[in-house]
Design a protein around this motif. Structure first.
Motif, PDB file in Angstrom:
ATOM      1  N   ARG A 151       0.927  -1.325  -0.029  1.00  0.00           N
ATOM      2  CA  ARG A 151      -0.085   0.143   0.112  1.00  0.00           C
ATOM      3  C   ARG A 151       0.897   1.175   0.050  1.00  0.00           C
ATOM      4  O   ARG A 151       0.618   2.238  -0.574  1.00  0.00           O
ATOM      5  N   LEU A 152       2.019   1.044   0.659  1.00  0.00           N
ATOM      6  CA  LEU A 152       2.800   2.252   0.760  1.00  0.00           C
ATOM      7  C   LEU A 152       3.368   2.709  -0.687  1.00  0.00           C
ATOM      8  O   LEU A 152       3.581   3.569  -1.174  1.00  0.00           O
ATOM      9  N   ALA A 153       3.716   1.705  -1.374  1.00  0.00           N
ATOM     10  CA  ALA A 153       4.547   1.496  -2.638  1.00  0.00           C
ATOM     11  C   ALA A 153       3.473   2.086  -3.895  1.00  0.00           C
ATOM     12  O   ALA A 153       3.757   2.796  -4.464  1.00  0.00           O
ATOM     13  N   MET A 154       2.185   1.548  -3.411  1.00  0.00           N
ATOM     14  CA  MET A 154       1.097   1.792  -4.788  1.00  0.00           C
ATOM     15  C   MET A 154       0.293   3.200  -4.367  1.00  0.00           C
ATOM     16  O   MET A 154       0.088   3.799  -5.497  1.00  0.00           O
ATOM     17  N   PHE A 155      -0.058   3.201  -3.164  1.00  0.00           N
ATOM     18  CA  PHE A 155      -1.026   4.302  -2.731  1.00  0.00           C
ATOM     19  C   PHE A 155      -0.376   5.543  -1.852  1.00  0.00           C
ATOM     20  O   PHE A 155      -1.184   6.509  -1.644  1.00  0.00           O
ATOM     21  N   GLY A 156       0.706   5.293  -1.433  1.00  0.00           N
ATOM     22  CA  GLY A 156       1.287   6.277  -0.573  1.00  0.00           C
ATOM     23  C   GLY A 156       0.961   6.195   0.866  1.00  0.00           C
ATOM     24  O   GLY A 156       1.169   7.178   1.664  1.00  0.00           O
ATOM     25  N   GLY A 157       0.127   5.273   1.458  1.00  0.00           N
ATOM     26  CA  GLY A 157      -0.355   5.229   2.759  1.00  0.00           C
ATOM     27  C   GLY A 157      -0.772   3.743   3.028  1.00  0.00           C
ATOM     28  O   GLY A 157      -1.019   2.913   2.346  1.00  0.00           O
ATOM     29  N   ALA A 158      -0.859   3.629   4.222  1.00  0.00           N
ATOM     30  CA  ALA A 158      -0.834   1.963   4.815  1.00  0.00           C
ATOM     31  C   ALA A 158      -2.372   1.795   5.152  1.00  0.00           C
ATOM     32  O   ALA A 158      -2.790   0.755   5.152  1.00  0.00           O
ATOM     33  N   ILE A 159      -3.155   2.865   5.235  1.00  0.00           N
ATOM     34  CA  ILE A 159      -4.459   2.733   5.577  1.00  0.00           C
ATOM     35  C   ILE A 159      -5.393   2.305   4.489  1.00  0.00           C
ATOM     36  O   ILE A 159      -5.163   2.838   3.297  1.00  0.00           O
ATOM     37  N   PRO A 160      -6.246   1.426   4.520  1.00  0.00           N
ATOM     38  CA  PRO A 160      -7.061   1.117   3.130  1.00  0.00           C
ATOM     39  C   PRO A 160      -7.868   2.314   2.589  1.00  0.00           C
ATOM     40  O   PRO A 160      -8.247   2.941   3.600  1.00  0.00           O
ATOM     41  N   LEU A 161      -8.000   2.504   1.509  1.00  0.00           N
ATOM     42  CA  LEU A 161      -8.729   3.591   0.970  1.00  0.00           C
ATOM     43  C   LEU A 161     -10.247   3.545   1.355  1.00  0.00           C
ATOM     44  O   LEU A 161     -10.580   4.505   1.427  1.00  0.00           O
ATOM     45  N   SER A 162     -10.856   2.423   1.457  1.00  0.00           N
ATOM     46  CA  SER A 162     -12.265   2.347   2.116  1.00  0.00           C
ATOM     47  C   SER A 162     -12.280   2.664   3.526  1.00  0.00           C
ATOM     48  O   SER A 162     -13.243   3.456   3.724  1.00  0.00           O
ATOM     49  N   ALA A 163     -11.275   2.567   4.448  1.00  0.00           N
ATOM     50  CA  ALA A 163     -11.249   2.974   5.800  1.00  0.00           C
ATOM     51  C   ALA A 163     -11.267   4.734   5.576  1.00  0.00           C
ATOM     52  O   ALA A 163     -11.831   5.358   6.680  1.00  0.00           O
ATOM     53  N   GLN A 164     -10.474   5.154   4.811  1.00  0.00           N
ATOM     54  CA  GLN A 164     -10.127   6.438   4.522  1.00  0.00           C
ATOM     55  C   GLN A 164     -11.464   7.270   4.232  1.00  0.00           C
ATOM     56  O   GLN A 164     -11.682   8.683   4.600  1.00  0.00           O
ATOM     57  N   ALA A 165     -12.091   6.630   3.270  1.00  0.00           N
ATOM     58  CA  ALA A 165     -13.414   7.193   2.861  1.00  0.00           C
ATOM     59  C   ALA A 165     -14.566   7.412   3.797  1.00  0.00           C
ATOM     60  O   ALA A 165     -15.453   8.138   3.565  1.00  0.00           O
ATOM     61  N   LYS A 166     -14.574   6.368   4.708  1.00  0.00           N
ATOM     62  CA  LYS A 166     -15.520   6.055   5.431  1.00  0.00           C
ATOM     63  C   LYS A 166     -15.193   6.129   6.898  1.00  0.00           C
ATOM     64  O   LYS A 166     -14.759   5.087   7.394  1.00  0.00           O
TER      65      LYS A 166
END
Length: 297
Positions: A151-166
């Protein structure tokens, strides 16, 4: 090539079937009898949400298989088999637990605490806990660490995108859990509680499943109908249902009547069928409105 959506649906459906079969088989070999096994199958069938999400094209089906294997491996008990077969059974149990620790972080982040709980249940029953702890900790670190690195390599963060959005909401999580438990299990949880109280092994497995429930509550639940986030624990929960029915019958009579588990099971499953039909009917009514809202936006 094959349609990826169709392929994912087939993988999900084919993963749920062996998960259910393994749970029924474990219940049968622990002397619950054919009738209780039939009731477990009926319970899994009545819980239509599991079948619905198994072929939804998401990762729920594969997660259900991995959770079932991990739970069965963690709760495997020593038998009186010959030493070679016993060693093989122990290696398979270890492989199932380690597979859960390695794969569940990739499949469903909210199932990571459940995988760790399986590891603790397995360690608890080992004669040499130090070596067992080392294996579990290494696998848990590798499974979670590899996902975080990806996730760090692909998205720049360790938290899942779904958790960030909700954002998490405890109230929504509690409401979701109550509805999901009603849809998936209903009164079938009564024999499950009896199974957990009457056996240390099943009690430890039951506590591990409670960890999954608490994680879902703290995460705020899900918008999809049918208790999707708790579907992976359904085969193990219905296995405890069958074990609880058999033990309830044994506590009522030294010579277990063949009809008693059936009667108790039907008393639990009758209302469950009605709850499932009502919830799935509501889901069918909600889906078109969501589709219209999406089209308008």
């Amino acid at each position: 090539g094959p349609d990826p959506a169709v392929a994912s649906m087939l993988v999900g459906a084919r993963a749920v079937a062996p998960a259910a079969a393994l749970a029924v088989h474990r219940a049968r070999i622990r002397a619950t009898g054919t009738l209780s096994a039939v009731l477990i199958v009926f319970g899994l069938g009545v819980s239509g949400a599991m079948a619905m999400h198994a072929q939804s094209g998401l990762e729920t089906g594969l997660a259900t298989l991995v959770v079932t294997l991990g739970g069965l491996g963690a709760s495997a008990r020593a038998s009186h088999a010959e030493p070679s077969r016993l060693r093989r059974a122990r290696r398979l149990a270890l492989a199932a637990v380690l597979a859960a620790l390695l794969l569940l972080p990739w499949l469903r982040p909210e199932l990571v605490p459940l995988a760790w709980a399986f590891g603790l249940v397995w360690v608890r029953a080992r004669p040499r806990p130090a070596a067992a702890i080392a294996r579990v900790v290494a696998s848990a670190a590798l499974g979670l660490g590899s996902v975080i690195a990806f996730r760090l390599a692909m998205f720049g963060g360790a938290i899942p995108l779904s958790a960030q959005a909700k954002p998490t909401d405890l109230g929504n999580g509690l409401g979701y859990a109550l509805v999901a438990l009603s849809v998936l299990f209903g009164l079938g949880l009564v024999p499950v509680l009896h199974a957990a109280r009457s056996s240390r092994t099943d009690g430890a497995l039951g506590l591990a499943l409670v960890v999954a429930l608490v994680t879902v509550i703290l995460g705020g639940g899900d918008w999809m109908p049918g208790g999707r986030l708790l579907v992976p624990v359904a085969p193990l929960t219905w296995m405890l249902f069958g074990l609880g029915l058999a033990r309830r019958a044994l506590t009522r009579s030294h010579a277990r009547p063949r009809w008693l588990p059936v009667l108790l099971g039907l008393l639990c499953l009758g209302p469950q069928a009605a709850i499932t039909a009502l919830s799935l009917g509501q889901a069918d009514a909600v889906a078109p409105s969501r589709a219209r809202a999406g089209a308008e936006n």
